[in-house]
Motif scaffolding. Structure first.
Motif: not given
Length: 546
Positions: A251-257, A265-269, A283-296
């Motif tokens: 997740i941190n590497l995705a934020e970095f990229e 970013f999408l590959n790391y996610m 908990q992690y999956l929930s956080r990731i899905f929320n971030q991807l929702s905002v991204f798209y």
């Protein structure tokens, strides 16, 4: 492997040594020694076997079983008058409560455990107890008490030269400083922990520290060092097959990229999702899905945004239900143990716990009903934050104001603005800026709704809240709780080489409806107080009371 030629206690001690690294083998050995101890009526070995079984269950995240065996071990140690054993068992019971978010019961057990760890030989146990107390204080946001507990734990570990304990405690102290935005102090603790861990065979903790050091370098915009530490952590964790901690690094590497390469970013996610699904890290999956929702959503790909938001919403429901079932299972185990001992006072306490859980369950249902309204197409909610929008908030306030029976009710209107939001947006980018708005909105919504109020988003970084049936003293406490809750979220950005947390300024009008000329007059007063808060230093609350 456990040697067959060892005595019963030697086998138990060897099983204890491997309980963290090879929990299944440790549990199997301890189960065998427990049966032998029961046959030979060796009560000391019986208690020790039960404790190791509990320890192994903790490593395998079988928390209900961990509680069951730890409690049985506690009863055996109590029968033997083994103070150190009692302390160890109570400490482990406290850990189970902690993992289930039952912090009051957790702290109660840690404090009880501390009372029994009184001998010089108990220092290792006492160090762990203080460290665990620090964990509780940290989770409930009391960083001052957390740091004090960690310092006591560290002092004991240093006195006894227990390197592994020292390294873990220093890691925790670094996290507290990071959460308080003291990046230099945080880095110093992390670095000291890192140097110790390099000499120990604890790859997981070493990688965890590297990931955290990388995060500090990222915030300081030293991107080369940030990526170096992230990649070191990733390589270590992949080498030992630890998928749980790998997710945080990904997740941190995705934020970095995301700053430079959206494909990376999408590959790391995607890799983080794969790991999360394999080990059910919800908990992690929930956080990731929320971030991807905002991204798209930011890319105008609304079908994908909605798809990920639905996944996020579904997981939040599952997490809530799972947490509730775990808590109720622990309480059920408590009652079973206590009925067996006919401890009626404790049974009454457990009944009170159940009442609290029922209340929590009702709130979960209410929250889900609100979310379902949104998902069914309700147009009164802000798309990004899922809060009431200006239209709905105005409708709500109009209906309340026009009801003559509300004329003499104490009310408060809050105008809220995120301080220096543009700086955060410029530093992290618009996607993270949107995520920041969501997180701050959710944080404030929790505080306001816990006190029977309503929170809405007026647009941009401006929010509005309304509370009723409260005294002026209560309102001032709520407003300060609101401000502090946002500040302690640790949403950091860098400005002129310094790290700052996201904060809010609040302007409010308090009084009875009939004391204001109109609701527009109340708005104007609250807006004027907000202006005062922003022009006299920000991160504060200004209130006009009738």
């Amino acid at each position: 492997m456990i040697s067959e030629s060892k005595t019963l206690m030697e086998k138990i001690n060897e099983a204890k040594e491997i309980a963290l690294k090879y929990p299944s083998e440790a549990f199997e050995t301890a189960s065998s020694t427990y049966k032998e101890a029961r046959i030979s009526k060796a009560k000391k070995e019986e208690a020790a076997s039960l404790f190791v079984m509990a320890l192994a269950c903790r490593s395998m995240t079988k928390l209900e079983s961990c509680y069951d065996y730890a409690y049985d071990a506690y009863l055996k140690y109590e029968e033997l008058g083994d103070q150190a054993g009692i302390a160890s068992a109570l400490n482990l019971i406290g850990v189970v409560y902690f993992y289930n978010g039952m912090y009051e019961q957790s702290l109660e057990n840690f404090l009880n455990a501390r009372r029994f760890a009184t001998e010089p030989d108990d220092d290792a146990i006492l160090s762990r107890i203080y460290n665990n107390m620090g964990e509780v204080y940290r989770e409930v946001g009391n960083m001052e008490e957390a740091l004090a507990a960690y310092e006591k734990a560290l002092y004991i570990a240093e006195k006894q030269d227990i390197k592994r304990n020292q390294a873990v405690i220093l890691l925790n102290m670094g996290w507290v400083c990071f959460n308080q935005h003291y990046l230099d102090e945080s880095f110093a603790y992390y670095r000291k922990s890192y140097d110790m861990l390099l000499e120990l065979d604890d790859v997981t903790s070493l990688a965890e520290v590297e990931n955290k050091i990388g995060k500090i370098y990222y915030l300081q915009q030293d991107y080369e060092q940030a990526k170096r530490y992230y990649m070191q952590a990733l390589e270590r964790l992949k080498a030992i097959g630890n998928k749980f901690y790998t997710i945080e690094v990904l997740i941190n590497l995705a934020e970095f990229e995301l700053r430079v390469d959206e494909d990376s970013f999408l590959n790391y996610m995607e890799e983080a999702i794969k790991n999360g699904e394999e080990i059910q890290a919800r908990q992690y999956l929930s956080r990731i899905f929320n971030q991807l929702s905002v991204f798209y959503e930011s890319k105008g790909q609304f079908d994908l945004a909605l798809n990920y938001y639905k996944k996020y919403h579904l997981l939040e429901q599952v997490i809530g239900s799972t947490t509730m079932s775990h808590k109720l299972e622990i309480i059920k185990l408590e009652l079973n143990k206590l009925f067996a001992g006919k401890e009626m006072e404790e049974i009454a306490k457990m009944n009170e716990h159940l009442k609290n859980e029922i209340s929590t369950q009702k709130k979960i249902v209410e929250d889900l009903e609100q979310t379902n309204q949104h998902l069914s197409g309700e147009v009164f909610y802000d798309d990004l934050t899922k809060l009431a929008n200006r239209k709905y908030f105005t409708k709500y306030l109009n209906e309340f104001w026009n009801d003559e029976s509300n004329a003499d009710i104490n009310v408060a209107l809050l105008m809220i603005d995120i301080d220096y939001f543009k700086r955060y947006n410029d530093f992290h980018g618009h996607i993270e800026g949107d995520r920041c708005l969501q997180q701050v909105g959710n944080c404030m919504k929790t505080v306001i709704e816990d006190h029977g109020g309503i929170l809405g988003r007026f647009g941009g970084e401006e929010f509005v809240g309304f509370l009723k049936h409260i005294s002026q003293k209560e309102f001032l406490q709520i407003a300060e709780e609101l401000r502090k809750s946002v500040e302690t979220m640790s949403l950091l950005y860098c400005w002129e080489q310094h790290a700052y947390p996201i904060t809010i300024s609040v302007g409010a009008a308090f009084g009875q409806c009939e004391q204001f000329e109109s609701k527009d007059n109340m708005y104007a007063i609250a807006d004027e107080e907000l202006y005062k808060a922003k022009t006299t230093g920000r991160n504060q609350v200004k209130v006009f009371a009738k």
